[in-house]
Design a protein around this motif. Structure first.
Motif, PDB file in Angstrom:
ATOM      1  N   ASP A 402       0.809  -1.209  -0.107  1.00  0.00           N
ATOM      2  CA  ASP A 402      -0.077   0.024   0.170  1.00  0.00           C
ATOM      3  C   ASP A 402       0.905   1.293   0.089  1.00  0.00           C
ATOM      4  N   LEU A 403       0.258   2.346  -0.220  1.00  0.00           N
ATOM      5  CA  LEU A 403       0.882   3.714  -0.358  1.00  0.00           C
ATOM      6  C   LEU A 403       1.035   3.936   0.994  1.00  0.00           C
ATOM      7  N   HIS A 404       2.180   4.922   1.239  1.00  0.00           N
ATOM      8  CA  HIS A 404       2.377   5.322   2.487  1.00  0.00           C
ATOM      9  C   HIS A 404       3.087   4.523   3.422  1.00  0.00           C
ATOM     10  N   ARG A 405       3.650   3.622   2.856  1.00  0.00           N
ATOM     11  CA  ARG A 405       4.237   2.588   3.818  1.00  0.00           C
ATOM     12  C   ARG A 405       5.648   2.349   3.399  1.00  0.00           C
ATOM     13  N   PRO A 406       6.591   2.002   4.273  1.00  0.00           N
ATOM     14  CA  PRO A 406       7.949   1.953   3.866  1.00  0.00           C
ATOM     15  C   PRO A 406       8.240   0.775   2.638  1.00  0.00           C
ATOM     16  N   THR A 407       7.226  -0.011   2.625  1.00  0.00           N
ATOM     17  CA  THR A 407       7.593  -1.157   1.549  1.00  0.00           C
ATOM     18  C   THR A 407       6.999  -0.970   0.347  1.00  0.00           C
ATOM     19  N   PHE A 408       6.328   0.085   0.016  1.00  0.00           N
ATOM     20  CA  PHE A 408       5.667   0.362  -1.177  1.00  0.00           C
ATOM     21  C   PHE A 408       6.536   0.187  -2.366  1.00  0.00           C
ATOM     22  N   GLU A 409       6.040  -0.636  -3.405  1.00  0.00           N
ATOM     23  CA  GLU A 409       6.648  -0.874  -4.677  1.00  0.00           C
ATOM     24  C   GLU A 409       5.800  -0.700  -5.705  1.00  0.00           C
ATOM     25  N   LEU A 410       6.162  -0.439  -7.038  1.00  0.00           N
ATOM     26  CA  LEU A 410       5.214  -0.627  -8.169  1.00  0.00           C
ATOM     27  C   LEU A 410       5.855  -1.287  -9.214  1.00  0.00           C
ATOM     28  N   ASP A 411       5.046  -1.647 -10.358  1.00  0.00           N
ATOM     29  CA  ASP A 411       5.377  -2.510 -11.288  1.00  0.00           C
ATOM     30  C   ASP A 411       5.744  -1.288 -12.350  1.00  0.00           C
ATOM     31  N   GLU A 412       7.008  -1.359 -12.796  1.00  0.00           N
ATOM     32  CA  GLU A 412       7.556  -0.140 -13.626  1.00  0.00           C
ATOM     33  C   GLU A 412       6.990  -0.176 -15.099  1.00  0.00           C
ATOM     34  N   ARG A 413       6.093  -1.283 -15.403  1.00  0.00           N
ATOM     35  CA  ARG A 413       5.412  -1.312 -16.744  1.00  0.00           C
ATOM     36  C   ARG A 413       4.350  -0.153 -16.660  1.00  0.00           C
ATOM     37  N   ALA A 414       4.108   0.056 -15.443  1.00  0.00           N
ATOM     38  CA  ALA A 414       3.178   1.353 -15.346  1.00  0.00           C
ATOM     39  C   ALA A 414       3.605   2.615 -15.924  1.00  0.00           C
ATOM     40  N   LEU A 415       4.830   2.726 -16.157  1.00  0.00           N
ATOM     41  CA  LEU A 415       5.482   4.113 -16.487  1.00  0.00           C
ATOM     42  C   LEU A 415       4.998   4.402 -17.915  1.00  0.00           C
ATOM     43  N   HIS A 416       5.164   3.219 -18.844  1.00  0.00           N
ATOM     44  CA  HIS A 416       4.981   3.313 -20.087  1.00  0.00           C
ATOM     45  C   HIS A 416       3.241   3.476 -20.300  1.00  0.00           C
ATOM     46  N   VAL A 417       2.811   2.711 -19.470  1.00  0.00           N
ATOM     47  CA  VAL A 417       1.205   3.001 -19.521  1.00  0.00           C
ATOM     48  C   VAL A 417       0.826   4.535 -19.325  1.00  0.00           C
ATOM     49  N   GLY A 418       1.369   4.959 -18.150  1.00  0.00           N
ATOM     50  CA  GLY A 418       0.884   6.366 -17.733  1.00  0.00           C
ATOM     51  C   GLY A 418       1.484   7.573 -18.863  1.00  0.00           C
ATOM     52  N   VAL A 419       2.375   7.202 -19.526  1.00  0.00           N
ATOM     53  CA  VAL A 419       2.679   8.109 -20.337  1.00  0.00           C
ATOM     54  C   VAL A 419       1.753   8.247 -21.840  1.00  0.00           C
ATOM     55  N   ARG A 420       1.371   6.830 -22.199  1.00  0.00           N
ATOM     56  CA  ARG A 420       0.409   6.558 -23.169  1.00  0.00           C
ATOM     57  C   ARG A 420      -0.959   7.232 -22.798  1.00  0.00           C
ATOM     58  N   VAL A 421      -1.518   6.797 -21.478  1.00  0.00           N
ATOM     59  CA  VAL A 421      -2.710   7.502 -21.139  1.00  0.00           C
ATOM     60  C   VAL A 421      -2.654   9.237 -21.165  1.00  0.00           C
ATOM     61  N   LEU A 422      -1.747   9.802 -20.635  1.00  0.00           N
ATOM     62  CA  LEU A 422      -1.768  11.234 -20.630  1.00  0.00           C
ATOM     63  C   LEU A 422      -1.795  11.880 -21.973  1.00  0.00           C
ATOM     64  N   VAL A 423      -0.611  11.101 -22.885  1.00  0.00           N
ATOM     65  CA  VAL A 423      -0.702  11.624 -24.044  1.00  0.00           C
ATOM     66  C   VAL A 423      -1.894  11.624 -24.849  1.00  0.00           C
ATOM     67  N   HIS A 424      -2.478  10.519 -24.912  1.00  0.00           N
ATOM     68  CA  HIS A 424      -3.769  10.340 -25.583  1.00  0.00           C
ATOM     69  C   HIS A 424      -4.771  11.304 -24.980  1.00  0.00           C
ATOM     70  N   THR A 425      -4.785  11.336 -23.675  1.00  0.00           N
ATOM     71  CA  THR A 425      -6.041  12.007 -23.096  1.00  0.00           C
ATOM     72  C   THR A 425      -5.552  13.647 -23.372  1.00  0.00           C
ATOM     73  N   ALA A 426      -4.648  14.019 -23.468  1.00  0.00           N
ATOM     74  CA  ALA A 426      -4.450  15.617 -24.173  1.00  0.00           C
ATOM     75  C   ALA A 426      -4.740  15.577 -25.316  1.00  0.00           C
ATOM     76  N   LEU A 427      -4.392  14.548 -26.268  1.00  0.00           N
ATOM     77  CA  LEU A 427      -4.884  14.786 -27.640  1.00  0.00           C
ATOM     78  C   LEU A 427      -6.193  14.654 -27.685  1.00  0.00           C
ATOM     79  N   ALA A 428      -7.102  13.885 -26.895  1.00  0.00           N
ATOM     80  CA  ALA A 428      -8.567  13.832 -26.971  1.00  0.00           C
ATOM     81  C   ALA A 428      -9.087  15.040 -26.396  1.00  0.00           C
ATOM     82  N   ALA A 429      -8.471  15.645 -25.405  1.00  0.00           N
ATOM     83  CA  ALA A 429      -9.055  17.007 -25.056  1.00  0.00           C
ATOM     84  C   ALA A 429      -8.876  18.353 -26.077  1.00  0.00           C
ATOM     85  N   LEU A 430      -7.854  17.912 -26.883  1.00  0.00           N
ATOM     86  CA  LEU A 430      -7.416  19.106 -27.869  1.00  0.00           C
ATOM     87  C   LEU A 430      -8.053  18.971 -29.179  1.00  0.00           C
ATOM     88  N   ALA A 431      -8.813  17.611 -29.316  1.00  0.00           N
ATOM     89  CA  ALA A 431      -9.195  17.385 -30.739  1.00  0.00           C
ATOM     90  C   ALA A 431     -10.382  18.299 -31.000  1.00  0.00           C
TER      91      ALA A 431
END
Length: 431
Positions: A402-431
């Motif tokens: 869980d968040l805010h715990r000293p043992t928090f970890e994440l799967d780094e595949r989420a980094l690529h996912v996050g980039v794609r989501v924000l880029v496409h969201t920005a493009l959708a909002a500007l379309a």
């Protein structure tokens, strides 16, 4: 690229000493063992320039996150992180502006009158990491245990990808915000500095270890809760516990406030609002046979309803007075408003979902429950419409740390996912 090293005597504060940093450094353990590459779950979904940048710069994306993770900085001390951000943005031919406080960055990509903002928070938590990762925090008492290192790396990847596009349908404002982990939050610093000037909508995301990587949680309406701080300080002449009738029994009055104030509020506030008062600290006295002269009570008051939030301070003040006046104690209420709820409007949430579907497919979108936690992204939504989502970071195997715990970890595949989501969201909002 130049970054700054940590200064151990001030946790999370970096002292201005440059060190050399190469992206590949953060992908190798202290023993010189190379780490496995990170898979791009949305590869091939376009646009072509986004696919090309992630194929070419995906390693940098992971390296930025690991470097920031290893060098966390606390709220309003994010000087090295700010320098890293500006260096990377300038390397993409962009013109970043540092906020007046010296930490945090705002930077536009593209041109035109229409502007969509994307926000990442950059500060760490005052915790000591216990993950054992090869790129664990090198700063005692500071750790990225909430995923802000990932948020920052993702927005840097968005910046690089957008800067590589042949053309954009408008402007995208990148907001690297300091001090999210303190109330009322660094979002107010951004707003005061004009960071929302000319912005039509704003979007953001936050790591969620309860969601599997590749899933994005969205919600129309309130996603988080308002969170206020309450400190109630009581005074009494003091006295002997054998003669409580000759003084004001301060500890008894504290007990009344502890049990009765939450109960009273539950009868004076609509129960559908999700309003809850929970005490976290109480201090009074030392001797068993002495009525103390001072005592203090501290807690948090949270609500999911924006209108209820605006009414709580006077309601708490009147309730405290009615409860404590009969006991003859002196009392002083310090009510500190924190952040409002994050409330995503229908149109912005629809654009966000469209961005997620374009980035990853229809199956990536999932609903998400409202949290009782606070998030200062809400301050932006007091000024412009927008939406916030939860980024799945659980690998699907093992514990959900869980968040805010000293043992928090994440799967780094989420980094690529996050980039794609924000880029496409920005493009959708500007379309």
């Amino acid at each position: 690229m130049t970054v700054l090293d940590s200064r151990p005597e001030v946790p999370g504060d970096h002292g201005g000493r440059p060190t050399s940093f190469e992206a590949s450094d953060a992908l190798i353990t202290a023993d010189g063992v190379s780490m496995a590459p990170v898979t791009d779950l949305g590869a091939g979904r376009g646009p072509f320039w986004l696919d090309e940048w992630l194929a070419r710069g995906g390693t940098d994306l992971v390296a930025w996150r690991r470097h920031i993770h290893a060098h966390p900085e606390l709220a309003r001390h994010e000087f090295a992180t700010t320098e890293l951000i500006t260096d990377i943005l300038r390397s993409a031919g962009l013109t970043p502006e540092i906020l007046p406080g010296g930490t945090g960055v705002v930077c536009d990509v593209g041109s035109g009158d229409r502007c969509v903002a994307l926000r990442a928070d950059i500060d760490a938590l005052p915790l000591t990491e216990a993950t054992g990762l090869p790129y664990s925090s090198t700063v005692e008492g500071a750790a990225h245990a909430c995923g802000h290192d990932a948020h920052t790396a993702i927005l840097l990847g968005v910046a690089k990808a957008l800067a590589s596009a042949p053309e954009l349908p408008g402007r995208v404002r990148l907001i690297f915000q300091p001090a999210e982990e303190v109330m009322p939050g660094g979002a107010l610093d951004v707003i005061t500095a004009g960071g929302l000037d000319g912005v039509d909508r704003i979007f953001g995301l936050h790591c969620d270890p309860r969601l599997q990587v590749g899933k994005i949680g969205t919600r129309v309406g309130a996603l988080t809760s308002a969170a206020d701080l309450i400190e109630l300080r009581l005074t009494s002449p003091g006295g002997h516990t054998s003669r409580p009738h000759l003084t004001a029994d301060l500890v008894h009055a504290l007990g009344v406030a502890i049990t009765s104030l939450p109960s009273l509020l539950s009868r004076r506030v609509d129960p559908r609002s999700g309003t809850v008062l929970v005490w976290g600290a109480v201090h009074a006295g030392q001797a068993a046979n002495a009525v103390p002269e001072e005592g203090v009570l501290r807690g948090t008051l949270r609500t999911a309803d924006h209108e209820v939030w605006k009414s709580l301070e006077p309601l708490v003040a009147s309730s405290v007075e009615s409860l404590l006046t009969p006991y003859g104690v002196g009392f002083e209420l310090d009510y500190r408003r924190g952040v409002p709820p994050v409330v995503g409007d229908v149109d912005s949430t629809s654009l966000l979902r469209a961005g997620i579907e374009a980035a990853l497919g229809d199956d990536a979108v999932t609903g998400t429950e409202q949290s009782s936690g606070g998030e200062d992204f809400a301050w932006y939504l007091e000024h412009v419409p927008g939406a916030f989502c939860r980024l799945g970071v659980w690998s699907g195997e093992g514990d959900q740390r869980d968040l805010h715990r000293p043992t928090f970890e994440l799967d780094e595949r989420a980094l690529h996912v996050g980039v794609r989501v924000l880029v496409h969201t920005a493009l959708a909002a500007l379309a």
